[in-house]
Write an enzyme that holds these catalytic residues in place. Structure first.
Site, short mmCIF file in Angstrom:
data_model
loop_
_atom_site.label_atom_id
_atom_site.label_comp_id
_atom_site.label_asym_id
_atom_site.label_seq_id
_atom_site.Cartn_x
_atom_site.Cartn_y
_atom_site.Cartn_z
N PRO A 10 1.01 -1.25 0.00
CA PRO A 10 0.04 -0.08 0.07
C PRO A 10 0.71 1.19 0.01
CG PRO A 10 -0.04 -0.99 2.21
CD PRO A 10 0.56 -2.15 1.19
N ASN A 11 0.33 2.22 -0.55
CA ASN A 11 0.89 3.57 -0.82
C ASN A 11 2.14 3.59 -1.70
OD1 ASN A 11 -1.36 5.00 0.66
ND2 ASN A 11 -0.45 3.85 2.52
N ARG A 18 5.17 11.16 -2.10
CA ARG A 18 5.06 10.88 -1.02
C ARG A 18 6.03 10.87 0.10
NH1 ARG A 18 4.66 4.59 1.37
NH2 ARG A 18 4.06 4.95 3.55
N TYR A 23 11.51 8.83 1.61
CA TYR A 23 11.42 7.70 0.60
C TYR A 23 12.41 8.30 -0.70
CZ TYR A 23 8.20 5.37 3.67
OH TYR A 23 7.42 4.85 4.54
N ASN A 74 7.64 -5.62 -0.86
CA ASN A 74 7.57 -4.62 -0.02
C ASN A 74 6.19 -4.61 0.55
OD1 ASN A 74 7.72 -2.27 1.48
ND2 ASN A 74 8.74 -1.10 -0.13
N ALA A 77 3.09 -0.64 5.06
CA ALA A 77 2.48 -0.83 6.24
C ALA A 77 2.10 -2.12 6.99
CB ALA A 77 1.18 0.26 6.30
N GLU A 98 11.94 -9.96 1.58
CA GLU A 98 11.30 -8.71 2.23
C GLU A 98 12.13 -7.24 1.97
OE1 GLU A 98 10.29 -8.95 6.48
OE2 GLU A 98 10.01 -6.72 6.51
N HIS A 100 12.54 -2.94 1.93
CA HIS A 100 11.99 -1.70 2.26
C HIS A 100 12.99 -0.55 2.00
CE1 HIS A 100 9.05 -3.51 5.04
NE2 HIS A 100 9.95 -4.25 5.45
N LEU A 101 12.46 0.59 1.46
CA LEU A 101 13.28 1.60 0.96
C LEU A 101 13.79 2.24 2.20
CD1 LEU A 101 10.24 2.66 -1.09
CD2 LEU A 101 12.52 2.68 -2.05
N ARG A 107 13.34 4.26 12.31
CA ARG A 107 12.13 5.14 12.43
C ARG A 107 11.37 4.79 13.64
NH1 ARG A 107 9.22 4.64 6.73
NH2 ARG A 107 8.26 6.24 7.78
C1 DQA Z 1 8.04 0.85 3.87
C2 DQA Z 1 8.44 0.96 5.52
C3 DQA Z 1 7.07 0.97 6.19
O1 DQA Z 1 7.01 1.15 7.52
C4 DQA Z 1 5.93 1.79 5.30
O2 DQA Z 1 4.57 1.72 6.05
C5 DQA Z 1 6.02 1.74 4.14
C6 DQA Z 1 7.15 1.59 3.28
C7 DQA Z 1 9.54 1.33 3.18
O3 DQA Z 1 9.59 0.70 1.97
O4 DQA Z 1 10.30 1.78 3.76
O5 DQA Z 1 4.94 2.22 3.35
O6 DQA Z 1 7.97 -0.57 3.49
#
Ligand code: DQA
Length: 145
Positions: A10-11, A18, A23, A74, A77, A98, A100-101, A107
């Protein structure tokens, strides 16, 4: 040809606009282009999807084992909340990386827990779009073994 499924959660469709301080300015299109290039170097065919819906991601993982040898995900959330995605990965029985950016451990505290990590082959976190490139290399190495 080895087939891998890349799932953006998501997102991530909003990358570029964003929270650029977190990011960066990279867009999902740019990531996908670079991932495809890297995958081609490794003789991997990559199918890419993005979804904002947990159930859709669960369905895609559920079908993945018939069509793909590995998954890069990825979960965004959902990383921190979704037992359903974790269980789907566990049930699929194919290796999942898995990604994550951002570095989720530097964080907010609620991002420090990944429900997915224990069922993933490994986790790559904090390298921006290169997290995805490293994930392609990791899955390629694993599947070639
Ligand atoms: C994320 C990190 C997550 O905590 C966050 O909710 C995201 C992006 C990342 O790629 O850093 O939407 O997965």
């Amino acid at each position: 040809m080895t087939k891998v499924l890349l799932i953006h959660g998501p997102n991530l469709n909003l990358l570029g606009q964003r929270e650029p301080d977190v990011y960066g300015k990279v867009t999902i299109e740019e990531i996908n282009r670079d991932v495809k290039k890297e995958a081609a170097k490794e003789d991997i065919t990559i199918k890419i999807m993005q979804s904002n819906h947990e159930g859709e991601i669960v369905d895609a993982i559920g079908k993945a084992k018939d069509n793909f040898e590995g998954i890069i995900i990825n979960p965004a959330a959902y990383t921190h909340t979704s037992i359903a995605i974790r269980d789907a990965i566990s049930a699929a029985g194919i290796p999942a990386v898995e990604v994550h950016l951002s570095n989720i451990y530097s964080r907010e505290e609620f991002r420090h827990t990944s429900l997915v990590a224990p069922v993933a082959l490994g986790q790559i976190s904090g390298f921006g779009k290169y997290s995805y490139i490293l994930a392609v290399k990791a899955i390629a190495k694993t599947l070639k073994k």
